[in-house]
Write an enzyme that holds these catalytic residues in place. Structure first.
Site, short mmCIF file in Angstrom:
data_model
loop_
_atom_site.label_atom_id
_atom_site.label_comp_id
_atom_site.label_asym_id
_atom_site.label_seq_id
_atom_site.Cartn_x
_atom_site.Cartn_y
_atom_site.Cartn_z
N SER A 131 0.63 -1.09 -0.08
CA SER A 131 -0.19 -0.31 0.17
C SER A 131 0.38 1.05 0.16
CB SER A 131 -1.33 0.10 1.47
OG SER A 131 -1.35 0.94 1.66
N GLU A 133 0.08 3.63 1.78
CA GLU A 133 0.26 4.34 3.10
C GLU A 133 1.97 3.94 3.62
OE1 GLU A 133 -1.92 5.85 4.47
OE2 GLU A 133 -2.99 6.31 3.84
N TYR A 154 -2.54 0.93 10.39
CA TYR A 154 -2.60 -0.15 8.98
C TYR A 154 -1.24 0.22 7.98
CZ TYR A 154 -3.64 -0.44 4.34
OH TYR A 154 -3.81 -0.88 2.34
#
Length: 328
Positions: A131, A133, A154
């Site tokens: 990801s 992120e 996350y």
């Protein structure tokens, strides 16, 4: 013989589009789903095939990334040529509320799957859904060499999954790749994700069923693409001669405010009349800007996006209007 693929997270947005793509390509597709007292297969119901049908090519199995023994027995039984690990607790804001569960599924779940593959000596190709992120506070644009600086449980869990995938590739010679996907959306996006939340609210407001929408950080900048195009990149990664990691993105940037503006413009409304602020939607640590450089994917995979954020916002609003039976 047709190839066989196993998809964890097959009932999610990406899993459903990937299942469609692989079935179109003639694969036999097996999907891992969690046991629930209610059915959660709405995104793939249109793909369902009676398993008693001799021509069936889609098969669903109960299982969970927290159950290592189940992963071993299922992989031994199915013996897939390709494994796509898309399962996770994937909501960034929720990961602050459930950090341990996020770590156990989004992070440790990946090593359970990789270890199961290694233990039974399965000769397969492995895709890990990484990801954007993971980049967090690192300044954009971000590419495969950008330093990770995650800003949520996350993101931290995804960094673990990224490195354990790379470690298994180097330690055991597995064909294992990380697809570092930037934000990708569609009408199948979960209803609590900001893009789908906005699109649904805009359609409801246009239909006279809702008066406003509450949002958090309007200044967050993201690189939004179209999910069906991104799953095509996943598949291409596993068709290469050697494994490596790829950023998948559009190299464009828009704020949440702009996305809301595009959606409201689709129905001829001024977004400022309807959008309200609620601090509950703010994250304890924010990610200001994610913009992906997909040069490697373009060069090695021959992949590049065609649907950019303005078109994405329009098609998502159109889908919500159609679901409400609204014509403007």
């Amino acid at each position: 013989m047709p190839k066989t693929a196993l998809i964890t997270g097959i009932t999610g947005q990406d899993g459903s589009y990937l299942a469609e793509l692989l079935l179109e390509k003639g694969y036999r597709v097996h999907g891992l789903i969690r046991r629930s007292s209610t059915f959660n297969t709405s995104r793939i119901d249109h793909l369902y095939q009676d398993p008693h049908d001799v021509n069936a090519r889609l098969f669903l199995h109960y299982g969970d990334l927290t159950d290592a023994s189940r992963l071993v027995t299922l992989l031994e039984r199915v013996r897939p040529d390709e494994v796509y690990n898309l399962a996770a607790q994937s909501h960034v804001r929720v990961s602050f509320d459930e950090p341990e569960f996020t770590a156990m599924t989004t992070g440790v779940g990946t090593v359970r799957l990789l270890e199961a593959i290694r233990m039974i000596g399965l000769d397969c190709r492995f895709y890990q859904a990484s990801s954007s992120e993971m980049f967090g506070a690192s300044p954009p644009p971000q590419n495969e060499d950008t330093q990770f600086y995650p800003r949520s449980p996350y993101g931290v869990a995804k960094v673990f999954s990224y490195w354990i995938t790379k470690n298994y590739r180097e330690a055991y010679g597995l064909f294992a790749v990380n697809g570092i996907l930037f934000n990708h959306e569609s009408p199948r996006r979960g209803q609590t994700f900001v893009t789908r939340k906005i699109a649904m609210a805009v359609a409801a407001i246009a239909a006279g069923k809702q008066n406003s929408i509450y949002l958090g950080n309007l200044d967050a900048i993201r690189d939004w693409g179209y999910a069906p195009e991104y799953v095509n990149a996943m598949w291409r990664m596993l068709q290469q001669n050697s494994p490596t990691d790829y950023v998948v993105a559009t190299n464009t940037s828009y704020s949440v405010r702009q996305f809301a503006q595009f959606c409201f413009e689709r129905v001829g409304l001024d977004w400022e009349r309807f959008v309200k602020f609620d601090e509950r939607y703010l994250r304890p640590t924010e990610v200001d800007a994610l913009i992906g450089d997909f040069s490697r994917a373009k060069s090695l995979l021959g992949w590049e996006p065609t649907v950019l954020t303005p078109q994405l916002a329009a098609l998502m609003v159109d889908a919500e209007l159609a679901a409400l039976g609204v014509r403007l």
